[in-house]
Design a protein around this motif. Structure first.
Motif, mmCIF file in Angstrom:
data_model
loop_
_atom_site.group_PDB
_atom_site.id
_atom_site.type_symbol
_atom_site.label_atom_id
_atom_site.label_comp_id
_atom_site.label_asym_id
_atom_site.label_seq_id
_atom_site.Cartn_x
_atom_site.Cartn_y
_atom_site.Cartn_z
ATOM 1 N N GLN A 89 0.848 -1.189 0.000
ATOM 2 C CA GLN A 89 0.000 0.000 0.000
ATOM 3 C C GLN A 89 0.888 1.244 0.000
ATOM 4 O O GLN A 89 1.633 1.484 0.951
ATOM 5 C CB GLN A 89 -0.932 -0.015 1.204
ATOM 6 C CG GLN A 89 -1.904 -1.189 1.207
ATOM 7 C CD GLN A 89 -2.789 -1.215 -0.026
ATOM 8 O OE1 GLN A 89 -3.643 -0.356 -0.224
ATOM 9 N NE2 GLN A 89 -2.593 -2.216 -0.875
ATOM 10 N N PHE A 107 -5.225 -1.055 -6.628
ATOM 11 C CA PHE A 107 -4.794 -2.098 -5.702
ATOM 12 C C PHE A 107 -3.651 -1.645 -4.793
ATOM 13 O O PHE A 107 -3.449 -2.222 -3.720
ATOM 14 C CB PHE A 107 -4.366 -3.346 -6.476
ATOM 15 C CG PHE A 107 -5.510 -4.262 -6.829
ATOM 16 C CD1 PHE A 107 -6.721 -3.741 -7.257
ATOM 17 C CD2 PHE A 107 -5.385 -5.630 -6.723
ATOM 18 C CE1 PHE A 107 -7.787 -4.569 -7.577
ATOM 19 C CE2 PHE A 107 -6.449 -6.478 -7.040
ATOM 20 C CZ PHE A 107 -7.649 -5.950 -7.469
ATOM 21 N N PHE A 110 -5.558 0.738 -1.923
ATOM 22 C CA PHE A 110 -6.893 0.165 -2.070
ATOM 23 C C PHE A 110 -7.917 0.760 -1.120
ATOM 24 O O PHE A 110 -9.102 0.834 -1.446
ATOM 25 C CB PHE A 110 -6.824 -1.355 -1.867
ATOM 26 C CG PHE A 110 -8.023 -2.081 -2.406
ATOM 27 C CD1 PHE A 110 -8.294 -2.093 -3.768
ATOM 28 C CD2 PHE A 110 -8.888 -2.758 -1.561
ATOM 29 C CE1 PHE A 110 -9.397 -2.754 -4.272
ATOM 30 C CE2 PHE A 110 -9.989 -3.428 -2.055
ATOM 31 C CZ PHE A 110 -10.257 -3.427 -3.419
ATOM 32 N N SER A 113 -9.774 3.429 -2.779
ATOM 33 C CA SER A 113 -10.360 3.126 -4.085
ATOM 34 C C SER A 113 -11.883 3.127 -4.013
ATOM 35 O O SER A 113 -12.485 2.915 -2.956
ATOM 36 C CB SER A 113 -9.875 1.758 -4.580
ATOM 37 O OG SER A 113 -10.414 0.725 -3.769
#
Length: 301
Positions: A89, A107, A110, A113
């Motif tokens: 991340q 991804f 995330f 997102s």
């Protein structure tokens, strides 16, 4: 009916995938306080009115409280956490530089997102619905159910709605001048309402020269009142300057024999206490279930 519920729940996920691919991550900054409070209140009230007026007679209400929604929303949430655990991340800037389909789908950042936001929206709406319905129930020992579900909902809700107000920034602090200009993890300038100045620094080293521990003495001057205070910062021992805002010591000048500056991290998370209340409620509900045991069903002969 179960297949129809799964299809209905897939629609917002598919929409989120499309938006994520073409528009990038969810714009949390747009929903900063007080807009997140207003939208959160409207969201909860809407769920309440759906349950109160329709009494589980229309499709939307049935989906909100169905066992299939419980299973599917938890499955999606587990999948989302696996993505967060399996893929590194990165910051928003670093994640934008990732190419390929996985980079386009967010991804590498995330939690910000559209896909993960839609998963949380489904899960939180479902938890809110069954918690509200639980309040209307007259069954005994319902308080354990309410503590568990309301606690999980509150912990997740605090993290979800508080994402807009969450700020992580780093700032260099010097001996010879005050500074209030920090840089967020997204690469944006962030100005504190107080000045920081390094007044002392002490480091302890291992025999190989690696730092064992280090402590920084920092003067904090409020830009509004003019008052100043002296704080002592050590690694992994943050100082809470004000409600929901912590100051961490993260690094220092290793190039000079005598360090000329240190780097502090400012973490502003005003919703963390709401999350803490939710966690305490969940633990209390779990303890109640353990002590009280399962609810026994009795029938009249």
């Amino acid at each position: 009916m179960a297949k129809n519920i799964y299809l209905i729940l897939l629609y917002p996920i598919m929409a989120a995938v499309i938006i994520q691919y073409f528009a990038g991550n969810f714009p949390f900054h747009f929903f900063e306080f007080p807009l997140n409070i207003i939208l959160g209140a409207i969201w909860i009230y809407s769920v309440y009115m759906l349950l109160h007026k329709n009494n589980c007679t229309n499709n939307i209400t049935r989906v909100l409280v169905s066992p299939e929604t419980t299973a599917f929303s938890l499955f999606l949430f587990v999948c989302g956490t696996l993505v967060i655990g399996l893929f590194p991340q990165l910051s928003a800037i670093e994640a934008e530089q990732k190419e390929g389909i996985l980079g386009q789908l967010g991804f590498y950042n995330f939690m910000s997102s559209w896909i993960f936001v839609s998963i949380l929206f489904i899960l939180l709406s479902h938890l809110a619905a069954i918690t509200i319905r639980g309040f209307k129930s007259r069954k005994k020992k319902r308080w354990r159910f309410l503590l568990n579900h309301a606690g999980v909902w509150l912990a997740l809700f605090g993290g979800f709605m508080g994402s807009s107000d969450f700020i992580t920034a780093r700032i260099p602090v010097f001996f010879d001048k005050e500074n209030n200009e920090a840089l967020t993890m997204e690469g944006k300038h962030f100005y504190l309402d107080y000045d920081l100045q390094l007044t002392g620094f002490d480091a302890d080293y291992y025999q190989n020269g690696m730092p064992k521990s280090y402590v920084a003495e920092v003067k904090v001057s409020d830009r509004h009142s003019g008052n100043s205070s002296q704080i002592s910062l050590e690694v992994n021992h943050p100082y809470e300057y004000k409600f929901g805002e912590d100051i961490y010591l993260v690094s220092y000048d290793t190039r000079s024999d005598k360090p000329q500056y240190c780097v502090l991290q400012i973490v502003r998370q005003p919703w963390k206490y709401i999350q803490l209340i939710g966690i305490i409620m969940t633990i209390a509900g779990a303890v109640g279930m353990f002590i009280g045991g399962p609810q026994k069903q009795t029938s009249k002969q």
